[in-house]
Design a protein around this motif. Sequence first.
Motif, PDB file in Angstrom:
ATOM      1  N   UNK A  36       0.899  -0.743   0.038  1.00 54.92           N
ATOM      2  CA  UNK A  36       0.226  -0.187  -0.468  1.00 54.92           C
ATOM      3  C   UNK A  36       0.411   1.625  -0.280  1.00 54.92           C
TER       4      UNK A  36
ATOM      5  N   UNK B 166       1.659   4.281  -3.231  1.00 48.29           N
ATOM      6  CA  UNK B 166       1.820   5.925  -2.445  1.00 48.29           C
ATOM      7  C   UNK B 166       2.225   6.490  -2.629  1.00 48.29           C
TER       8      UNK B 166
ATOM      9  N   UNK C 189       7.346   8.787  -6.408  1.00 46.69           N
ATOM     10  CA  UNK C 189       7.858   9.886  -6.032  1.00 46.69           C
ATOM     11  C   UNK C 189       9.707  10.095  -6.420  1.00 46.69           C
ATOM     12  N   UNK C 190      10.320  10.494  -7.181  1.00 42.96           N
ATOM     13  CA  UNK C 190      11.499  10.447  -6.813  1.00 42.96           C
ATOM     14  C   UNK C 190      12.573   9.984  -5.931  1.00 42.96           C
TER      15      UNK C 190
ATOM     16  N   UNK D 253      10.622   8.459   2.831  1.00 43.07           N
ATOM     17  CA  UNK D 253       9.267   8.881   3.150  1.00 43.07           C
ATOM     18  C   UNK D 253       8.798   7.020   3.096  1.00 43.07           C
TER      19      UNK D 253
ATOM     20  N   UNK E  14       6.363   5.750   6.924  1.00 43.99           N
ATOM     21  CA  UNK E  14       5.006   5.872   6.521  1.00 43.99           C
ATOM     22  C   UNK E  14       4.967   3.983   6.878  1.00 43.99           C
TER      23      UNK E  14
ATOM     24  N   UNK F  53      -7.474  -6.092   2.801  1.00 42.78           N
ATOM     25  CA  UNK F  53      -8.127  -5.244   3.128  1.00 42.78           C
ATOM     26  C   UNK F  53      -7.330  -4.538   2.270  1.00 42.78           C
TER      27      UNK F  53
ATOM     28  N   UNK G  72      -6.784  -1.341  -0.850  1.00 43.75           N
ATOM     29  CA  UNK G  72      -6.224   0.408  -0.791  1.00 43.75           C
ATOM     30  C   UNK G  72      -4.846   0.591  -1.794  1.00 43.75           C
TER      31      UNK G  72
ATOM     32  N   UNK H 253      -6.034   1.260  -4.884  1.00 47.76           N
ATOM     33  CA  UNK H 253      -6.570   3.087  -5.272  1.00 47.76           C
ATOM     34  C   UNK H 253      -5.650   3.945  -5.035  1.00 47.76           C
ATOM     35  N   UNK H 254      -4.312   3.352  -4.549  1.00 49.31           N
ATOM     36  CA  UNK H 254      -3.283   4.127  -4.266  1.00 49.31           C
ATOM     37  C   UNK H 254      -2.579   4.204  -5.415  1.00 49.31           C
TER      38      UNK H 254
ATOM     39  N   UNK I   8      -4.051   6.636  -7.392  1.00 45.34           N
ATOM     40  CA  UNK I   8      -3.753   7.691  -7.018  1.00 45.34           C
ATOM     41  C   UNK I   8      -2.054   8.025  -7.778  1.00 45.34           C
ATOM     42  N   UNK I   9      -2.026   7.542  -7.561  1.00 42.27           N
ATOM     43  CA  UNK I   9      -0.272   7.495  -7.592  1.00 42.27           C
ATOM     44  C   UNK I   9       0.135   8.405  -9.680  1.00 42.27           C
TER      45      UNK I   9
ATOM     46  N   UNK J 173      -2.359   8.806 -11.992  1.00 50.22           N
ATOM     47  CA  UNK J 173      -3.426  10.159 -12.436  1.00 50.22           C
ATOM     48  C   UNK J 173      -2.709  11.558 -12.959  1.00 50.22           C
TER      49      UNK J 173
ATOM     50  N   UNK K 144      -3.376  15.509  -6.254  1.00 53.47           N
ATOM     51  CA  UNK K 144      -3.228  14.357  -6.247  1.00 53.47           C
ATOM     52  C   UNK K 144      -2.353  14.199  -5.123  1.00 53.47           C
TER      53      UNK K 144
ATOM     54  N   UNK L  70      -5.409  13.566  -2.022  1.00 54.87           N
ATOM     55  CA  UNK L  70      -6.103  11.490  -2.935  1.00 54.87           C
ATOM     56  C   UNK L  70      -4.818  11.010  -1.500  1.00 54.87           C
TER      57      UNK L  70
ATOM     58  N   UNK M 266      -5.975   7.917   1.399  1.00 56.81           N
ATOM     59  CA  UNK M 266      -5.685   6.994   1.328  1.00 56.81           C
ATOM     60  C   UNK M 266      -4.802   6.202   2.772  1.00 56.81           C
TER      61      UNK M 266
END
Lengths: 227, 246
Positions: A153, A157, A161-162, A167, A171, A213, A217, A220-221, A224-225, A227, B155, B158, B162
Motif C-alpha cells: 500500500x 503511494x 516520487x523521486x 518517505x 510510512x 483489505x 487500498x 486505489x493508491x 492515485x499515483x 493519475x 494527487x 488523495x 488513502x
Amino acid sequence: MKCDSLTRAFTLLIRRDLILAMRHRAEMANPLLFFILVTSLFPLGIGANPNLLQAVGPGIIWVAALLAALLSLDSVFRSDFEDGTLEQYLLSSHPVSVLVLAKVLAHWLITGLPLLLVSPLLGVLLDLPAAGIKVLFVTLLLGTPVLSLIGSVCVALTVGLRKGGMILSLLVLPLYVPLLIFASSAVDTAAAGLPVTAHLSLIAALLVLALSLSPFATAAALRVSLS
Amino acid sequence: MFNNFFHKMASPKYFYRIAGSLIPWLAGACLLFTLAGLYYGLYLAPPDYQQGESYRIMFIHVPAAWMSMFVYVVMAGAGAIGLVWRIKLAEIMVISSAPIGASFTFLALVSGSLWGKPMWGAWWVWDARLTAELILLFLYLGIIALHGAIEDRRTAARAVAILTLVGVINIPIIHFSVEWWNTLHQGPTVTRFDKPAIHISMLIPLLLMAVAFKLYYAFVVLMRARCELLERESNAGWVRELVESK
C-alpha cells in the motif's frame, strides 16, 4: 469464461515476476544478505553473552526482517512503473486488486520466503531454544506476507516520487508495529515454555485482515499515483 | 433543501466567506473557555491528595491527548468523503488538519513527560499509551511528509486520504497491541460507564479545557483551510474578484 481468464492473468503475472527475479539473482539475494548481516552484527555490538542474546534474539531477528522487507519493497512496482507496464495493468479489464495481489504474492515468494527459510539458522546463531526457533518460523511464515501486503500500500503511494525511499520508511514502519510486538513476544513466550496459541491467532488475524483489505487500498493508491 | 445546503457549503467561494465569518466567534469562544478552564483548574480546583499540585498538568495533557485522536478521526472521515465524492473541501480539511493533529500529539507527549518526571521518576517510560501516542505522531509526520513530497496538490490530497484511512484501521490495532505489551499508565477515569472516578471539582475544568481545545482546533483548521483554498484556487474568478475588491 471471464473467471478463467482472470485466473490465467493471475498465474501469468506471478510467473512473469518469478522469471524476472530469476534473471536478476543478485538483486534477489540482497534483502536476504542484509537480513543475515544485520542479525549477525548485533552479537558483535552488544556482546556474545548467551543469556543476553537469548533475551534480545527474537526482537533482533524480527527487526532485521522488518528492515529487510522495507529494503526490498521499493522493487515491487518500481520497474513496472518505469517501463509503463503498471499503466497497462490499470487499463486492463481485470480488477486491479487481483493483479496487485499477484504482484504481492510474487514479491513474497521472492523476498519473504528465503528470509523464512534462513531464519532457523539465525535462531541457532542467537542461541534461541528449539521451541523458540519453531515458533519463530511460524511467526515469520504468518508475518512476512503481512509485511509485503501492508508495504505494498505504502509503496504504491510513493512509487511516482523521486525521493520515495525515505518517505516509504516513515510510512511503513509505524504500521508494522503491532506485528513486531505480537511476533517477538510470541517467540519470547515460547522460549519461556508457555503456550503461544493466542499470539499466533492474533498474527493470523492480522494476516487475514491485511489479505482482505490491502489489495483494494493498493489498487486505489496506484490509481492515485498514476493519475 | 438539505442537499442544496451541502452543495453550497462545498463550493469554495461560499465556504471561504462562511468560514471567514465563523472564525472570530470560534476564536472568541475558545479564549473564553481557555480562561475559564485555566482559572478553574489552577485556582479553584483543590490539590490532589496524592499527586499534590503537579496533577494540574492533566488539564492540558488530557485534552491534548483526546484531540490527537479526535483530529485523526476527523481526517479519516474527511478523507473518505473526499475519496468517494471527490469533494475538494474534504481533501483540504484532511491536509489542513494534519499539522494541528501532530502538534496536539506532540503537546500530549511533552506534557505527559513533564508530568511523568515527578510522578514516575522518569521523563520517558515505555508505557503502552505513551508508545501508542508516539506512533500516532509518526503516522501524522508520515502524512505530512507524503503531502509535501507530491507536487500536484490534488494527487497529494488523495494519496494522503488513502494513507489516513489505512492508518485509521491500524490505530485500534496499534493501541491494543501496545496496551497488551506493557502498561503502567493509569486507566481511563472519565469515560467509564459507571460514575467517573474523578471528583466533580476537577472534572469541570477538564471539560472546560476539552471544549477550549476543540474550539481552538475548529478555528485554526478553518484558517488553514481558507489559506489552502486561496492557494489552490488562485486562478479562479472569485479569488481574483476578492483580491481586486480589496
